[in-house]
Design a protein around this motif. Structure first.
Motif, PDB file in Angstrom:
ATOM      1  N   ALA A 120       0.829  -1.208   0.000  1.00  0.00           N
ATOM      2  CA  ALA A 120       0.000   0.000   0.000  1.00  0.00           C
ATOM      3  C   ALA A 120       0.868   1.265   0.000  1.00  0.00           C
ATOM      4  CB  ALA A 120      -0.922  -0.007   1.217  1.00  0.00           C
ATOM      5  N   ILE A 121       1.933   1.254   0.798  1.00  0.00           N
ATOM      6  CA  ILE A 121       2.826   2.422   0.863  1.00  0.00           C
ATOM      7  C   ILE A 121       3.619   2.555  -0.434  1.00  0.00           C
ATOM      8  CG2 ILE A 121       4.840   3.396   2.050  1.00  0.00           C
ATOM      9  CD1 ILE A 121       3.748   2.152   4.638  1.00  0.00           C
ATOM     10  N   SER A 122       3.999   1.415  -1.013  1.00  0.00           N
ATOM     11  CA  SER A 122       4.783   1.460  -2.254  1.00  0.00           C
ATOM     12  C   SER A 122       4.000   2.087  -3.407  1.00  0.00           C
ATOM     13  CB  SER A 122       5.229   0.045  -2.652  1.00  0.00           C
ATOM     14  OG  SER A 122       4.141  -0.712  -3.194  1.00  0.00           O
ATOM     15  N   LYS A 123       2.664   2.018  -3.350  1.00  0.00           N
ATOM     16  CA  LYS A 123       1.830   2.601  -4.409  1.00  0.00           C
ATOM     17  C   LYS A 123       1.898   4.129  -4.429  1.00  0.00           C
ATOM     18  CE  LYS A 123      -1.505  -1.179  -4.786  1.00  0.00           C
ATOM     19  NZ  LYS A 123      -2.921  -1.607  -4.625  1.00  0.00           N
ATOM     20  N   LEU A 124       2.400   4.702  -3.336  1.00  0.00           N
ATOM     21  CA  LEU A 124       2.544   6.158  -3.276  1.00  0.00           C
ATOM     22  C   LEU A 124       3.768   6.634  -4.061  1.00  0.00           C
ATOM     23  CD1 LEU A 124       1.813   6.673   0.535  1.00  0.00           C
ATOM     24  CD2 LEU A 124       0.201   6.926  -1.371  1.00  0.00           C
ATOM     25  N   ASP A 125       4.657   5.690  -4.360  1.00  0.00           N
ATOM     26  CA  ASP A 125       5.874   5.996  -5.118  1.00  0.00           C
ATOM     27  C   ASP A 125       5.896   5.100  -6.353  1.00  0.00           C
ATOM     28  OD1 ASP A 125       8.381   6.433  -6.128  1.00  0.00           O
ATOM     29  OD2 ASP A 125       9.438   6.188  -4.240  1.00  0.00           O
ATOM     30  N   ASN A 224      11.210   9.057   2.250  1.00  0.00           N
ATOM     31  CA  ASN A 224      11.337   9.656   0.917  1.00  0.00           C
ATOM     32  C   ASN A 224      10.086  10.411   0.484  1.00  0.00           C
ATOM     33  OD1 ASN A 224      13.896   8.538   0.713  1.00  0.00           O
ATOM     34  ND2 ASN A 224      13.181   6.697  -0.353  1.00  0.00           N
ATOM     35  N   LEU A 225       8.947  10.028   1.066  1.00  0.00           N
ATOM     36  CA  LEU A 225       7.670  10.609   0.648  1.00  0.00           C
ATOM     37  C   LEU A 225       7.215  11.778   1.524  1.00  0.00           C
ATOM     38  CD1 LEU A 225       5.798   7.255  -0.054  1.00  0.00           C
ATOM     39  CD2 LEU A 225       6.379   8.963  -1.791  1.00  0.00           C
ATOM     40  N   GLU A 226       8.043  12.192   2.461  1.00  0.00           N
ATOM     41  CA  GLU A 226       7.648  13.236   3.415  1.00  0.00           C
ATOM     42  C   GLU A 226       7.245  14.544   2.738  1.00  0.00           C
ATOM     43  OE1 GLU A 226      10.682  13.674   6.335  1.00  0.00           O
ATOM     44  OE2 GLU A 226      10.017  11.943   7.509  1.00  0.00           O
ATOM     45  N   ASN A 227       7.898  14.869   1.602  1.00  0.00           N
ATOM     46  CA  ASN A 227       7.594  16.117   0.906  1.00  0.00           C
ATOM     47  C   ASN A 227       6.635  15.928  -0.270  1.00  0.00           C
ATOM     48  OD1 ASN A 227       9.392  17.558   2.592  1.00  0.00           O
ATOM     49  ND2 ASN A 227      11.127  16.909   1.317  1.00  0.00           N
ATOM     50  N   GLN A 228       6.168  14.684  -0.467  1.00  0.00           N
ATOM     51  CA  GLN A 228       5.308  14.402  -1.619  1.00  0.00           C
ATOM     52  C   GLN A 228       3.874  14.035  -1.226  1.00  0.00           C
ATOM     53  OE1 GLN A 228       7.220  11.576  -4.334  1.00  0.00           O
ATOM     54  NE2 GLN A 228       9.187  12.006  -3.342  1.00  0.00           N
ATOM     55  N   SER A 230       0.628  14.344   1.765  1.00  0.00           N
ATOM     56  CA  SER A 230       0.098  15.204   2.824  1.00  0.00           C
ATOM     57  C   SER A 230       0.449  14.641   4.199  1.00  0.00           C
ATOM     58  CB  SER A 230      -1.422  15.325   2.692  1.00  0.00           C
ATOM     59  OG  SER A 230      -2.052  14.088   2.975  1.00  0.00           O
ATOM     60  N   PRO A 231       0.727  15.518   5.169  1.00  0.00           N
ATOM     61  CA  PRO A 231       1.095  15.065   6.518  1.00  0.00           C
ATOM     62  C   PRO A 231       0.058  14.144   7.150  1.00  0.00           C
ATOM     63  CG  PRO A 231       1.525  17.400   6.279  1.00  0.00           C
ATOM     64  CD  PRO A 231       0.783  16.974   5.047  1.00  0.00           C
ATOM     65  N   VAL A 232      -1.222  14.410   6.903  1.00  0.00           N
ATOM     66  CA  VAL A 232      -2.288  13.587   7.487  1.00  0.00           C
ATOM     67  C   VAL A 232      -2.235  12.171   6.929  1.00  0.00           C
ATOM     68  CG1 VAL A 232      -4.793  13.285   7.691  1.00  0.00           C
ATOM     69  CG2 VAL A 232      -3.795  15.565   7.872  1.00  0.00           C
ATOM     70  N   HIS A 233      -2.091  12.062   5.588  1.00  0.00           N
ATOM     71  CA  HIS A 233      -2.027  10.756   4.928  1.00  0.00           C
ATOM     72  C   HIS A 233      -0.791   9.987   5.376  1.00  0.00           C
ATOM     73  CE1 HIS A 233      -3.511   7.946   2.058  1.00  0.00           C
ATOM     74  NE2 HIS A 233      -2.466   8.030   1.258  1.00  0.00           N
ATOM     75  N   LEU A 234       0.323  10.705   5.484  1.00  0.00           N
ATOM     76  CA  LEU A 234       1.583  10.084   5.902  1.00  0.00           C
ATOM     77  C   LEU A 234       1.487   9.577   7.339  1.00  0.00           C
ATOM     78  CD1 LEU A 234       4.357   9.782   4.431  1.00  0.00           C
ATOM     79  CD2 LEU A 234       5.141  11.721   5.787  1.00  0.00           C
ATOM     80  N   LYS A 235       0.840  10.358   8.191  1.00  0.00           N
ATOM     81  CA  LYS A 235       0.693   9.975   9.598  1.00  0.00           C
ATOM     82  C   LYS A 235      -0.129   8.703   9.747  1.00  0.00           C
ATOM     83  CE  LYS A 235      -0.669  11.742  14.135  1.00  0.00           C
ATOM     84  NZ  LYS A 235      -1.297  12.852  14.888  1.00  0.00           N
ATOM     85  N   LYS A 236      -1.165   8.558   8.910  1.00  0.00           N
ATOM     86  CA  LYS A 236      -2.006   7.357   8.963  1.00  0.00           C
ATOM     87  C   LYS A 236      -1.184   6.106   8.658  1.00  0.00           C
ATOM     88  CE  LYS A 236      -6.542   9.338   7.913  1.00  0.00           C
ATOM     89  NZ  LYS A 236      -7.653   9.380   6.926  1.00  0.00           N
ATOM     90  N   HIS A 237      -0.333   6.195   7.633  1.00  0.00           N
ATOM     91  CA  HIS A 237       0.515   5.052   7.281  1.00  0.00           C
ATOM     92  C   HIS A 237       1.529   4.751   8.390  1.00  0.00           C
ATOM     93  CE1 HIS A 237      -0.855   4.102   3.271  1.00  0.00           C
ATOM     94  NE2 HIS A 237      -0.786   5.374   2.907  1.00  0.00           N
TER      95      HIS A 237
END
Length: 321
Positions: A120-125, A224-228, A230-237
């Motif tokens: 799921a996280i890999s799909k963000l990149d 690597n995805l911290e700047n790509q 949203s903070p809310v979405h990143l926090k959930k993961h």
């Protein structure tokens, strides 16, 4: 060889099994409800988590209510006290195999939770996206290892006549006591049991390696995805990964006690039978502890419980005033 073995049923352990099973059913049912109805839109990852939670519940119910194992260490033997034998006449060995299937599925489910979250996280990149084929391959690998391990365990069992002959030759002073048992299972140190232990070791190493690999990759991707993203979405993961790791750390409660019993058996510990009962009592707490950790480390579940408790407390205060 003269050794001391108590054949009296430890009713304190049976009562503990009953108590912890009731607690486990309550907490795991709550956990299953949260995963199913309070998880929001987290794609199909929640179904992997649901699989793990159901395995937790079934493991406790089968092992510590239907089976209720009583080891007879230092002899590599034991019997069951639960309804599997008293009601359904399912023997000790078959009951243990059923329990092992569920335990294996529990380990496989937790492993696949890490794999699915990594996907799921890999799909963000786009450059590091993991395909469904990889997920299917890992699922097939875990199921193959569990199947091989359980099959070896099934064939490690011996019939009652062979067991009694072995006891007659090696522990003649205990023969009468074993004959009095309606059902028991004895395991011998032979080629099959050696393969069974080796398979358990391989399965543990492979599952652990997959989890470590997925965890390392997930944290790397999230950095690597911290700047790509949203903070809310990143926090959930990040929260989901942290919760899985916390649940992973409860696994030793289930798997270390049998290992500790084997270690003490090799050292010929004098009080190993009583120690093995205590270790089994610890093992029976795994499902309850694991689900509690899941609820406490998932903000939506934790908030739901907190709000319900505050609401109930507020109502009580209103009634009293």
């Amino acid at each position: 060889m003269t050794i001391k073995v108590s054949f009296e049923t430890p009713y304190w352990l049976i009562n503990f099994y009953h108590t912890i099973t009731i607690l486990s059913i309550a907490i795991n049912s709550l956990g299953i409800y949260f995963i199913r109805f309070q998880s929001g839109k987290i794609d199909n990852f929640k179904y992997f988590l649901l699989w793990f939670a159901i395995c937790n519940l079934l493991s406790d119910f089968v092992m510590f209510f239907l089976t209720q194992p009583i080891p007879l260490l230092p002899i590599w033997a034991g019997y069951i006290h639960g309804p599997f034998w008293s009601v359904f006449r399912i023997g000790t060995h078959v009951s243990s195999v059923i329990g092992s299937i569920i335990l294996g599925q529990q380990a496989a489910a937790l492993t696949m939770c890490f794999v699915r979250k990594y996907q799921a996280i890999s799909k963000l990149d786009c450059q590091n996206e993991i395909s469904n084929n990889w997920l299917i391959c890992v699922a097939c690998l875990t199921q193959s290892l569990v199947g091989f391990w359980v099959t070896l365990y099934y064939f490690a069992g011996i019939d009652r006549a062979t067991a009694l002959n072995y006891i007659k030759l090696n522990y003649p002073n205990l023969l009468e006591k074993f004959i009095e048992l309606e059902d028991f299972q004895l395991y011998l140190k032979n080629e099959i049991t050696s393969w069974f232990i080796l398979a358990a070791g391989v399965m543990t190493v492979v599952f652990t390696a997959i989890i470590i690999f997925c965890t390392a990759r997930m944290f790397g991707l999230l950095r690597n995805l911290e700047n790509q993203v949203s903070p809310v979405h990143l926090k959930k993961h990040k929260t989901a990964v942290s919760s899985l790791i916390a649940q992973l750390f409860t696994s030793p409660v289930a798997f270390l006690p049998p290992v500790a019993s084997g270690f003490l058996l090799s050292l010929e510990c004098e009080h190993i039978q009583v120690i093995s009962w205590i270790l089994l009592a610890m093992t029976s707490c795994h499902g309850t502890i694991n689900c509690s950790v899941m609820i406490l480390t998932c903000p939506p579940y934790r908030t739901f419980v907190k709000n319900k408790m505050m609401s109930s407390f507020g109502k009580k205060r209103t009634e009293l005033s």
